[in-house]
Design a protein around this motif. Structure first.
Motif, PDB file in Angstrom:
ATOM      1  N   THR A  83       0.832  -1.209   0.000  1.00  0.00           N
ATOM      2  CA  THR A  83       0.000   0.000   0.000  1.00  0.00           C
ATOM      3  C   THR A  83       0.868   1.260   0.000  1.00  0.00           C
ATOM      4  O   THR A  83       0.581   2.213  -0.729  1.00  0.00           O
ATOM      5  CB  THR A  83      -0.932   0.012   1.226  1.00  0.00           C
ATOM      6  OG1 THR A  83      -1.693  -1.190   1.243  1.00  0.00           O
ATOM      7  CG2 THR A  83      -1.853   1.209   1.182  1.00  0.00           C
ATOM      8  N   ASN A  84       1.932   1.262   0.785  1.00  0.00           N
ATOM      9  CA  ASN A  84       2.813   2.426   0.810  1.00  0.00           C
ATOM     10  C   ASN A  84       3.533   2.619  -0.518  1.00  0.00           C
ATOM     11  O   ASN A  84       3.682   3.755  -0.986  1.00  0.00           O
ATOM     12  CB  ASN A  84       3.824   2.309   1.946  1.00  0.00           C
ATOM     13  CG  ASN A  84       3.189   2.510   3.293  1.00  0.00           C
ATOM     14  OD1 ASN A  84       2.103   3.051   3.405  1.00  0.00           O
ATOM     15  ND2 ASN A  84       3.872   2.070   4.329  1.00  0.00           N
ATOM     16  N   VAL A  85       3.967   1.545  -1.140  1.00  0.00           N
ATOM     17  CA  VAL A  85       4.625   1.650  -2.435  1.00  0.00           C
ATOM     18  C   VAL A  85       3.631   2.150  -3.485  1.00  0.00           C
ATOM     19  O   VAL A  85       3.970   2.971  -4.342  1.00  0.00           O
ATOM     20  CB  VAL A  85       5.248   0.308  -2.846  1.00  0.00           C
ATOM     21  CG1 VAL A  85       5.819   0.360  -4.247  1.00  0.00           C
ATOM     22  CG2 VAL A  85       6.321  -0.105  -1.865  1.00  0.00           C
ATOM     23  N   MET A  86       2.382   1.689  -3.406  1.00  0.00           N
ATOM     24  CA  MET A  86       1.354   2.150  -4.337  1.00  0.00           C
ATOM     25  C   MET A  86       1.077   3.639  -4.147  1.00  0.00           C
ATOM     26  O   MET A  86       0.923   4.382  -5.115  1.00  0.00           O
ATOM     27  CB  MET A  86       0.062   1.363  -4.137  1.00  0.00           C
ATOM     28  CG  MET A  86      -1.038   1.770  -5.094  1.00  0.00           C
ATOM     29  SD  MET A  86      -2.609   0.985  -4.733  1.00  0.00           S
ATOM     30  CE  MET A  86      -2.969   1.636  -3.131  1.00  0.00           C
ATOM     31  N   LEU A  87       1.037   4.102  -2.895  1.00  0.00           N
ATOM     32  CA  LEU A  87       0.807   5.521  -2.642  1.00  0.00           C
ATOM     33  C   LEU A  87       1.969   6.381  -3.130  1.00  0.00           C
ATOM     34  O   LEU A  87       1.755   7.494  -3.631  1.00  0.00           O
ATOM     35  CB  LEU A  87       0.558   5.750  -1.154  1.00  0.00           C
ATOM     36  CG  LEU A  87      -0.774   5.223  -0.625  1.00  0.00           C
ATOM     37  CD1 LEU A  87      -0.843   5.381   0.875  1.00  0.00           C
ATOM     38  CD2 LEU A  87      -1.929   5.924  -1.296  1.00  0.00           C
TER      39      LEU A  87
END
Length: 58
Positions: free
Chosen positions: A30-34
């Motif tokens: 999720t952090n990489v996607m954000l």
């Protein structure tokens, strides 16, 4: 250039999620996607597109 970086970040997020890789709390899918969405938004805003010369001489 920023669009390519965001595509790579989305692919890394997909691999982390699809392979169910356990990572630490900072490096989750999720952090990489954000981060990828942030880079994509910067690309759409025109950041990194190069210098724009406004005062051209004729």
């Amino acid at each position: 250039m920023l669009a390519i970086v965001s595509a790579i970040l989305f692919f890394i997020a997909f691999l982390i999620n699809a392979a169910d890789i356990s990572t630490n709390d900072t490096f989750t899918s999720t952090n990489v996607m954000l981060i990828g969405l942030t880079v994509l938004a910067l690309h759409l805003a025109g950041v990194g597109s190069g210098w724009n010369v406004r005062g051209r001489r004729r």
